[in-house]
Design a protein around this motif. Sequence first.
Motif, PDB file in Angstrom:
ATOM      1  N   UNK A 156      12.909 -15.993  -0.708  1.00  0.00           N
ATOM      2  CA  UNK A 156      12.143 -15.264  -1.715  1.00  0.00           C
ATOM      3  C   UNK A 156      11.939 -16.070  -2.997  1.00  0.00           C
ATOM      4  N   UNK A 157      12.963 -16.829  -3.428  1.00  0.00           N
ATOM      5  CA  UNK A 157      12.800 -17.563  -4.690  1.00  0.00           C
ATOM      6  C   UNK A 157      11.837 -18.739  -4.543  1.00  0.00           C
TER       7      UNK A 157
ATOM      8  N   UNK B 233      10.793  -8.390   5.986  1.00  0.00           N
ATOM      9  CA  UNK B 233       9.553  -8.850   5.360  1.00  0.00           C
ATOM     10  C   UNK B 233       9.122  -7.862   4.279  1.00  0.00           C
ATOM     11  N   UNK B 234       9.212  -6.567   4.593  1.00  0.00           N
ATOM     12  CA  UNK B 234       8.833  -5.531   3.625  1.00  0.00           C
ATOM     13  C   UNK B 234       9.690  -5.638   2.366  1.00  0.00           C
ATOM     14  N   UNK B 235      11.006  -5.759   2.563  1.00  0.00           N
ATOM     15  CA  UNK B 235      11.901  -5.846   1.416  1.00  0.00           C
ATOM     16  C   UNK B 235      11.564  -7.068   0.575  1.00  0.00           C
ATOM     17  N   UNK B 236      11.316  -8.201   1.258  1.00  0.00           N
ATOM     18  CA  UNK B 236      11.010  -9.436   0.536  1.00  0.00           C
ATOM     19  C   UNK B 236       9.721  -9.284  -0.275  1.00  0.00           C
ATOM     20  N   UNK B 286       1.436  -3.504  -3.994  1.00  0.00           N
ATOM     21  CA  UNK B 286       0.678  -4.593  -3.350  1.00  0.00           C
ATOM     22  C   UNK B 286       1.497  -5.264  -2.260  1.00  0.00           C
ATOM     23  N   UNK B 287       2.786  -5.507  -2.547  1.00  0.00           N
ATOM     24  CA  UNK B 287       3.658  -6.117  -1.554  1.00  0.00           C
ATOM     25  C   UNK B 287       3.779  -5.226  -0.323  1.00  0.00           C
ATOM     26  N   UNK B 288       3.959  -3.937  -0.588  1.00  0.00           N
ATOM     27  CA  UNK B 288       4.083  -2.956   0.503  1.00  0.00           C
ATOM     28  C   UNK B 288       2.813  -2.919   1.356  1.00  0.00           C
ATOM     29  N   UNK B 289       1.657  -2.734   0.695  1.00  0.00           N
ATOM     30  CA  UNK B 289       0.403  -2.615   1.448  1.00  0.00           C
ATOM     31  C   UNK B 289      -0.002  -3.940   2.094  1.00  0.00           C
ATOM     32  N   UNK B 290       0.357  -5.059   1.435  1.00  0.00           N
ATOM     33  CA  UNK B 290       0.033  -6.369   1.999  1.00  0.00           C
ATOM     34  C   UNK B 290       0.676  -6.570   3.361  1.00  0.00           C
ATOM     35  N   UNK B 291       1.872  -6.015   3.552  1.00  0.00           N
ATOM     36  CA  UNK B 291       2.536  -6.094   4.856  1.00  0.00           C
ATOM     37  C   UNK B 291       2.000  -5.003   5.796  1.00  0.00           C
ATOM     38  N   UNK B 292       1.816  -3.791   5.254  1.00  0.00           N
ATOM     39  CA  UNK B 292       1.503  -2.653   6.130  1.00  0.00           C
ATOM     40  C   UNK B 292       0.062  -2.655   6.655  1.00  0.00           C
ATOM     41  N   UNK B 293      -0.900  -3.139   5.857  1.00  0.00           N
ATOM     42  CA  UNK B 293      -2.295  -3.078   6.314  1.00  0.00           C
ATOM     43  C   UNK B 293      -2.508  -3.857   7.619  1.00  0.00           C
ATOM     44  N   UNK B 294      -2.124  -5.158   7.696  1.00  0.00           N
ATOM     45  CA  UNK B 294      -2.345  -5.855   8.974  1.00  0.00           C
ATOM     46  C   UNK B 294      -1.503  -5.296  10.126  1.00  0.00           C
ATOM     47  N   UNK B 295      -0.271  -4.855   9.825  1.00  0.00           N
ATOM     48  CA  UNK B 295       0.564  -4.309  10.909  1.00  0.00           C
ATOM     49  C   UNK B 295      -0.033  -2.997  11.428  1.00  0.00           C
ATOM     50  N   UNK B 296      -0.604  -2.201  10.530  1.00  0.00           N
ATOM     51  CA  UNK B 296      -1.221  -0.937  10.952  1.00  0.00           C
ATOM     52  C   UNK B 296      -2.472  -1.209  11.784  1.00  0.00           C
TER      53      UNK B 296
END
Lengths: 333, 333
Positions: A156-157, B233-236, B286-296
Amino acid sequence: RIRDTHAAISGVEKSISELMTPAPAILPPESTAAEALAFLVKTKDIADITYIYVTDNQTLVGVVVMRDLILAKPAQTLADIMIAEPFAFALDTPIRDAISEVLSRHYPCYPVVDADGTLIGIVRSWKLYERIAAEISGQAGAQVGVAREEQINTPILSAFRMRHPWLQVNLLTAFAAAFVVGLFEDTITRIVALAVFLPVLAGQSGNTGCQAMAITLRGLTLGKLRDYPVHRLLRKEILLGALNGVLSGAVAGIAMTLYALATGATQPVMLGVVIIVAMTGACIGSGLFGVLVPLTLKRFGADPATASSIFLTTFTDILGMGLMLLLATTLIN
Amino acid sequence: RIRDTHAAISGVEKSISELMTPAPAILPPESTAAEALAFLVKTKDIADITYIYVTDNQTLVGVVVMRDLILAKPAQTLADIMIAEPFAFALDTPIRDAISEVLSRHYPCYPVVDADGTLIGIVRSWKLYERIAAEISGQAGAQVGVAREEQINTPILSAFRMRHPWLQVNLLTAFAAAFVVGLFEDTITRIVALAVFLPVLAGQSGNTGCQAMAITLRGLTLGKLRDYPVHRLLRKEILLGALNGVLSGAVAGIAMTLYALATGATQPVMLGVVIIVAMTGACIGSGLFGVLVPLTLKRFGADPATASSIFLTTFTDILGMGLMLLLATTLIN
């Protein structure tokens, strides 16, 4: 293999020479097919041999394909059965430049020579292809400021250190667009419906420009822009921008008129006209900048994808929102 | 070759079988090395032969590498020297699924078998790699609604027909964001400085989200998300969003306070705080949706890149601008 893969994916290599391994089978041109077969039988790492490289005083003069060796008579020399003057990469060929070459040649293995034609090593095509896949798969991210070496498992960093500077650049460019909007504070206070349509103009011209840019970058990547004149691409994207802009603008203009009517804003039809004209102008500019941004980056020796979306949307934001506010200020009392 | 290349780049093929050619050398396992050599000598198209395919009643049982044939004793059978149970693609393997397989195996040629294991043909790796390059190089465009079959030389009307529908979708999603902004017309009329910062919030959260999405898409493309848990990935990306949001927000917040002071807006410090909090919240989203949009998109069987940027920026626009206006309405009198 895992370390190779990691290095290949990490995007650290800059020239072909960094993917190079020693050539496993080198023989002189006067060797006979029988001698070459005897050489192969003695070789420990025969599984690594795809071609026999034929050198004369270390200069690469030909390659021998296994199938031709099988079919040769024992006394034939390698000079007889080799492919003479084979294609070879130079030691300092940038990996990015090798991509279109590899995509049109399809050899399993490429020799690498120095400036004097001396055989230095070989590059296996799978390493190149893997590098190509990594390179191209990094393009979408590069456009928004993600380094090509960042992967899903990058700590992450490290990810933060690589991404954040571009986000600050994006913020600076957003301030430029905000400054333009700020010039029209009085107009917005007078007609607040314009504030509601700011993101519509910015978003639509930005996406239209990113479409033009994606096609330009793809052409650069696959080597297709070498045969296609830039002025034709410019004309096409400007026309497409106009066409897309008029149609998007018509829908957005109707929406603006309806919105202005619903909220009791002044001159609803004229507001709709402002949107149509601003959207068309902004989308024409999007086509232009979508082609010019990556080509300009390339001309200055940069990766044509790097932060291209950040630069492009600066232009399209200023153009889209600026045009709308300028027209509204001029046309609506 | 040129037609092959064209077909490969055009992106029309959906499964491996469409890149397939007939296997040029098929022999039974009881053939001897001497018989195989005699077969090769008689073959017209020997240049096309990379492996000999060994079949038993049409079922693929092994492949023989040329180097092993050279080293074999004449009386040895192919069953002795073949690689048994070789890797093969199924007829209906989607090309997109073959990418990560090919990137880790590096064979020059892949056999293709039907459900019964019958050898149907072969796929040369260069065709696959070319297709992979075309596929991946289309990803940046796919995100903004450019079809993967569009190239630099696609006729303008075809390009228009393929791009315009997604631009209308983008416009519709922009209306959704505009609708949210419209809910706060009174607040904007009261504090027009907020209108100036609308594009800053939208642009910054959009770019932050596109960074997260680029890394997610890259992981999907290169097959790296199979070994990397989604929750990590979501957490990161949520953490990265928070970190990037706080720092971007701090700079933007200071800019807002200075702007408010310069233009005599009400409560300049509180306006700065609103920007910091809104930016942080929007970038976390943004981080959340950035991961979720392609996975969805992938979960629903769509190409995970298709129009992903259009969907993502809808969320980030609404979140970024909505949060800013909501906070300003609540906190500033």
